[in-house]
Design an enzyme around this catalytic site. Structure first.
Site, PDB file in Angstrom:
ATOM      1  N   ASN A  97      58.224 -29.048 126.389  1.00  7.63           N
ATOM      2  CA  ASN A  97      59.446 -29.860 126.385  1.00  7.63           C
ATOM      3  C   ASN A  97      60.624 -28.889 126.353  1.00  7.63           C
ATOM      4  OD1 ASN A  97      61.591 -31.534 125.833  1.00  7.63           O
ATOM      5  ND2 ASN A  97      60.936 -32.052 123.755  1.00  7.63           N
ATOM      6  N   LYS A 155      63.679 -29.508 126.524  1.00  7.89           N
ATOM      7  CA  LYS A 155      64.882 -30.085 125.884  1.00  7.89           C
ATOM      8  C   LYS A 155      66.125 -29.784 126.738  1.00  7.89           C
ATOM      9  CE  LYS A 155      62.646 -29.501 121.445  1.00  7.89           C
ATOM     10  NZ  LYS A 155      62.787 -29.588 120.012  1.00  7.89           N
ATOM     11  N   HIS A 175      61.045 -39.380 121.300  1.00  4.24           N
ATOM     12  CA  HIS A 175      61.155 -38.087 120.596  1.00  4.24           C
ATOM     13  C   HIS A 175      62.116 -38.253 119.416  1.00  4.24           C
ATOM     14  CE1 HIS A 175      62.015 -33.899 119.758  1.00  4.24           C
ATOM     15  NE2 HIS A 175      60.947 -33.583 120.471  1.00  4.24           N
ATOM     16  N   GLU A 224      64.357 -36.428 118.310  1.00  2.01           N
ATOM     17  CA  GLU A 224      65.756 -36.063 118.595  1.00  2.01           C
ATOM     18  C   GLU A 224      66.479 -37.208 119.298  1.00  2.01           C
ATOM     19  OE1 GLU A 224      64.998 -32.306 120.515  1.00  2.01           O
ATOM     20  OE2 GLU A 224      64.346 -31.492 118.592  1.00  2.01           O
ATOM     21  N   GLU A 259      54.480 -35.704 115.939  1.00  2.00           N
ATOM     22  CA  GLU A 259      55.399 -34.592 115.670  1.00  2.00           C
ATOM     23  C   GLU A 259      56.153 -34.858 114.365  1.00  2.00           C
ATOM     24  OE1 GLU A 259      56.533 -32.504 119.605  1.00  2.00           O
ATOM     25  OE2 GLU A 259      57.948 -34.133 119.251  1.00  2.00           O
ATOM     26  N   GLY A 265      60.871 -27.216 115.356  1.00  2.00           N
ATOM     27  CA  GLY A 265      61.835 -26.119 115.435  1.00  2.00           C
ATOM     28  C   GLY A 265      62.085 -25.396 114.131  1.00  2.00           C
ATOM     29  N   SER A 319      56.538 -26.709 115.989  1.00  2.00           N
ATOM     30  CA  SER A 319      56.406 -25.266 115.723  1.00  2.00           C
ATOM     31  C   SER A 319      55.062 -24.680 116.179  1.00  2.00           C
ATOM     32  CB  SER A 319      56.642 -24.963 114.237  1.00  2.00           C
ATOM     33  OG  SER A 319      57.986 -25.273 113.897  1.00  2.00           O
TER      34      SER A 319
HETATM   35  C1  PEP Z   1      59.436 -30.729 120.162  1.00  2.00           C
HETATM   36  O1  PEP Z   1      60.641 -30.857 120.027  1.00  2.00           O
HETATM   37  O2  PEP Z   1      58.790 -31.565 120.814  1.00  2.00           O
HETATM   38  C2  PEP Z   1      58.807 -29.587 119.520  1.00  2.00           C
HETATM   39  C3  PEP Z   1      57.544 -29.683 119.222  1.00  2.00           C
HETATM   40  O3  PEP Z   1      59.607 -28.493 119.259  1.00  2.00           O
HETATM   41  P1  PEP Z   1      59.154 -27.083 118.642  1.00  2.00           P
HETATM   42  O4  PEP Z   1      57.847 -26.698 119.311  1.00  2.00           O
HETATM   43  O5  PEP Z   1      60.267 -26.159 118.980  1.00  2.00           O
HETATM   44  O6  PEP Z   1      58.948 -27.297 117.182  1.00  2.00           O
END
Ligand code: PEP
Length: 254
Positions: free
Chosen positions: A10, A12, A93, A95, A165, A171, A211
């Site tokens: 992703n 983003k 998601h 976000e 998630e 992140g 992460s």
């Molecule tokens: C995400 O935003 O879907 C995600 C998993 O981000 P990160 O791997 O940076 O934690």
């Protein structure tokens, strides 16, 4: 892990056309690791360009509107994404849920709109740190998924992927324990059996996201009922993303 793990990047709100060589490099790497299904979701502005650059990997989007078309300035419909070359869309998601106040009902409408346009879905779910600390993470996530999925979804095995998630892991460099991931993924699997029946449910891949990087991928992907990973930060370079793809491939061989 699932028969053919699914590793999805992703991007983003990262990526100008200068990043196309990275997509090409990911594609070349994926061609050497056919045991793993690899995809990336670049920003909408790059979907068509990435689609034209790659041969092996899937290309998807990060969001769509819940209506088929209309007076929605600045929004993008699922049909437009499909027209640009997207085969799937990430929906719900955290976000989007947090920064754009997307309720479960809004996510549910988007899922339906995307399915109507022929896109596959990666539906995200996950609890905040406060919910995790309260001991109610499993109930929260199961309720979130129930409310975000459209009723009577057919061919769920083919069309639906779920990504767990935890918001506090995105992140941040922090991850849940393998046991906590397994507990959550088993609960999500049980929900899919209840909603879609066991034949469809066993084909639905449940990804872990938060992460994931090459260094911890093997451990996280080895958790119970984990069928792959949704990867943010570590998907932005071919080197780090392909490290995760390689870990998934090695786990298949183990
Ligand atoms: C995400 O935003 O879907 C995600 C998993 O981000 P990160 O791997 O940076 O934690």
């Amino acid at each position: 892990m699932a028969e053919r793990p699914y590793i999805v990047g992703n991007w983003k709100m990262h990526g100008l056309r200068a990043m196309l060589p990275e997509a090409r490099a990911i594609d070349r790497g994926a061609q050497r690791t056919m045991k793993v299904e690899v995809a990336i979701a670049p920003p909408a502005t790059l979907i068509h360009a990435v689609y034209r650059e790659v041969e092996q990997i899937g290309v998807g989007a990060q969001d769509c509107h819940g209506a088929a078309e209309g007076a929605h300035t600045g929004d993008i419909s699922a049909a437009m994404l499909a027209d640009a070359g997207a085969k799937f869309v990430i929906l719900g998601h955290s976000e989007r849920r947090q920064n754009h106040a997307e309720s479960d009902a809004v996510v549910q409408a988007k899922v339906q709109a995307a399915l109507d346009a022929g896109l596959k879905i990666i539906l995200c779910c996950g609890e905040s740190e406060a919910v995790r600390d309260s001991g109610k993470a499993v109930e929260f996530v199961v309720a979130q998924l129930r409310a975000s999925l459209p009723a009577g979804l057919e061919q769920a095995g083919e069309r639906l992927t779920i990504a767990y998630e935890p918001i506090w892991a995105i992140g941040t460099g922090r991850t849940p324990t393998v046991d906590d991931i397994g507990e959550m993924h088993r609960a999500i699997r049980a929900l899919t059996v209840e909603l879609f029946g066991s034949d469809e449910a066993e084909r639905i891949r449940i990804l872990y996201g938060g992460s994931v990087k090459a260094e911890n991928a093997r451990e996280l992907l080895g958790a119970d009922e984990v069928g792959g990973a949704l990867v943010g930060g570590a998907s932005l370079t071919a080197e780090s993303f392909l490290g995760i793809v390689l870990a998934a491939s090695e786990l298949q061989d183990a």
